[in-house]
Scaffold this motif. Structure first.
Motif, mmCIF file in Angstrom:
data_model
loop_
_atom_site.group_PDB
_atom_site.id
_atom_site.type_symbol
_atom_site.label_atom_id
_atom_site.label_comp_id
_atom_site.label_asym_id
_atom_site.label_seq_id
_atom_site.Cartn_x
_atom_site.Cartn_y
_atom_site.Cartn_z
ATOM 1 N N GLU A 1 -25.773 -58.021 30.768
ATOM 2 C CA GLU A 1 -26.766 -57.892 29.688
ATOM 3 C C GLU A 1 -26.784 -59.137 28.810
ATOM 4 N N MET A 2 -25.602 -59.678 28.532
ATOM 5 C CA MET A 2 -25.539 -60.901 27.723
ATOM 6 C C MET A 2 -26.182 -62.070 28.459
ATOM 7 N N LYS B 1 -33.250 -65.205 28.893
ATOM 8 C CA LYS B 1 -34.522 -64.959 28.223
ATOM 9 C C LYS B 1 -34.758 -65.977 27.112
ATOM 10 N N ALA B 2 -33.709 -66.258 26.342
ATOM 11 C CA ALA B 2 -33.818 -67.240 25.253
ATOM 12 C C ALA B 2 -34.063 -68.640 25.809
ATOM 13 N N TYR C 1 -23.958 -65.955 23.892
ATOM 14 C CA TYR C 1 -24.702 -64.762 23.527
ATOM 15 C C TYR C 1 -24.977 -64.778 22.018
ATOM 16 N N LYS C 2 -26.252 -64.723 21.665
ATOM 17 C CA LYS C 2 -26.680 -64.785 20.263
ATOM 18 C C LYS C 2 -26.120 -66.021 19.560
ATOM 19 N N ALA D 1 -28.514 -61.921 30.705
ATOM 20 C CA ALA D 1 -29.958 -61.693 30.734
ATOM 21 C C ALA D 1 -30.587 -62.119 29.412
ATOM 22 N N GLU D 2 -29.909 -61.814 28.316
ATOM 23 C CA GLU D 2 -30.406 -62.207 26.992
ATOM 24 C C GLU D 2 -30.416 -63.725 26.841
#
Length: 446
Positions: A404-405, A411-412, A353-354, A407-408
């Motif tokens: 949510e993580m 997406k990336a 995540y990120k 999904a992020e």
């Protein structure tokens, strides 16, 4: 209240800033460094150590000191804008001394394993097993920051080059290259046109009889010296230009950048025009490569399809005989064997995540710092990642739910895959040498 103890793995650029971030949040860092010194990638050694990044003697960083320094410790004014690796290491030493970081580092200590405590779902703690001087030791930490980077294991895809095993000359990975002295008077092929491939082609061409630079897809070439003599990353990095990238179409931005880069030299005429657009893949930073090509000291070739005992055959059917050496500038792979099942690396890819937090853990007490390849300096980004991670460890920041993580992350990944698809469907580069153009006066030069 007892301070939370954080294990920091690695004492390179990301490890040093992570130690400092821990201290700023009132955490207690313990850094484990398998070698006897700080610096990571930027500490040059003649003999590469196993599972450690290794650079060649002449390496100069591709980002300016204005853009790569840590936020609260500017690089001294008398240092050059683009620093030699020895000066980068000096800067890290100054940084470590300024903030008294060395006392938190255990040198010559290898991390063997990082496992969840039995009560991890409630405590978020980790069992860290280390080895030093032949002795193993286990300790418990409230959080772990992995700062080992991604330039450790050489990626040497010999299976993609039929005949390389019967090649009688020398072949090696760029990780094992140190200086050009051993290539004097030889005919050398460099495979790969990333930053290392470009650097080696230029440096070796100073002593070699002939250098061939083999590339599958070409590259956009950036120069360190930008408009009016300013560092290129300083010129490109402004609030106005960032704002424009948000309101203009990607196609328009790429067209502008490509036109600007082709003003330096026509990439198609030099045999370097890539399949991809300027912002679709990392550019190569090299001030001298066009000069070497136009001088005939470096000849651009397509992909090698086959090696014989003494020659290389390329995808266009051409052949170069009497090859003495081949250097594979084919990048690196990374892994975290000490993390076991907590973080999985599949085909050099990892879900974070990120780019920092594994989304599958019950408690967010593990952070991967500096595992990024930005267009620009990694140091300020590692510092920001470390600042965020330590605030999460302390409970000042919270992460989204696992769904949510994920999904992020998806997406990336979709964005990356879309970029790759666009690159594959674009036109192939026209790999021809400028020396084969009969009349430069009629060639397109702008």
């Amino acid at each position: 209240m007892t301070k939370k103890r954080i294990a920091v793995i690695g004492a390179g650029a990301s490890g040093l800033s992570s130690i400092k971030c821990c201290l700023e949040e009132g955490l207690e860092p313990v850094c484990f460094e398998r070698t006897d010194d700080i610096g990571g990638l930027w500490r040059f050694q003649e003999n590469p150590e196993e599972e450690r990044a290794s650079i060649y003697k002449s390496v100069i960083i591709n980002t300016s000191k204005e853009m790569m320094c840590f936020s609260d410790y500017p690089i001294p004014d008398h240092y050059p804008n683009f620093m030699h690796n020895s000066q980068i290491l000096e800067y890290f030493r100054l940084y470590a001394k300024e903030f008294d970081l060395l006392k938190y580092i255990r040198f010559k200590t290898t991390v063997c394993s990082v496992k969840k405590q039995p009560d991890f779902s409630t405590s978020g703690q980790w069992e860290v097993v280390t080895e030093s001087a032949g002795k193993k030791e286990m300790d418990v930490f409230d959080g772990v920051m992995v700062c080992t980077g991604h330039h450790t294991t050489a990626h040497l895809p010999l299976e993609s080059f039929p005949g390389i095993n019967k090649f009688k000359g020398q072949y090696l990975h760029s990780r094992d290259y140190k200086n050009p002295e051993g290539f004097a008077g030889k005919r050398v092929i460099i495979i790969g046109i990333g930053n290392s491939g470009g650097d080696l082609a230029v440096e070796i061409s100073c002593t070699a009889k002939q250098v061939f630079l083999s590339t599958r897809r070409g590259a956009w070439i950036l120069h360190r010296v930008g408009d009016h003599g300013y560092p290129f990353d300083v010129v490109f990095s402004s609030r106005l230009k960032y704002f424009l990238t948000k309101i203009l179409s990607e196609s328009l931005i790429n067209t502008y950048l490509e036109k600007k880069l082709n003003k330096k030299f026509d990439h198609e005429m030099f045999g370097l025009k890539p399949k991809h657009r300027a912002r679709s893949q990392h550019p190569t930073v090299n001030d001298d490569l066009p000069n070497r090509i136009i001088s005939g000291l470096v000849k651009v070739k397509g992909n090698v399809t086959e090696f014989t005992e003494t020659a290389a055959i390329f995808e266009d059917g051409s052949r170069e005989d009497d090859i003495d050496a081949v250097i594979f500038a084919t990048g690196y792979s990374f892994a975290f064997p000490f993390l076991e099942d907590s973080v999985k690396v599949v085909k050099n890819k990892i879900s974070l995540y990120k780019k920092v937090f594994p989304p599958n853990l019950e408690r967010p007490t593990l952070a991967i710092i500096g595992l990024i390849q930005p267009v620009g300096a990694i140091m300020p980004i590692s510092e920001l990642q470390g600042r965020w991670a330590t605030q999460v460890f302390k409970g000042l920041k919270t992460l989204p739910s696992q769904s949510e993580m994920m999904a992020e992350i998806s997406k990336a990944q979709e964005k990356i895959e879309k970029s790759l698809t666009m690159r594959k469907t674009s036109d192939k580069p026209k790999l021809k040498s400028i020396l084969q153009i009969p009349d430069l006066k009629t060639a397109k030069v702008g």
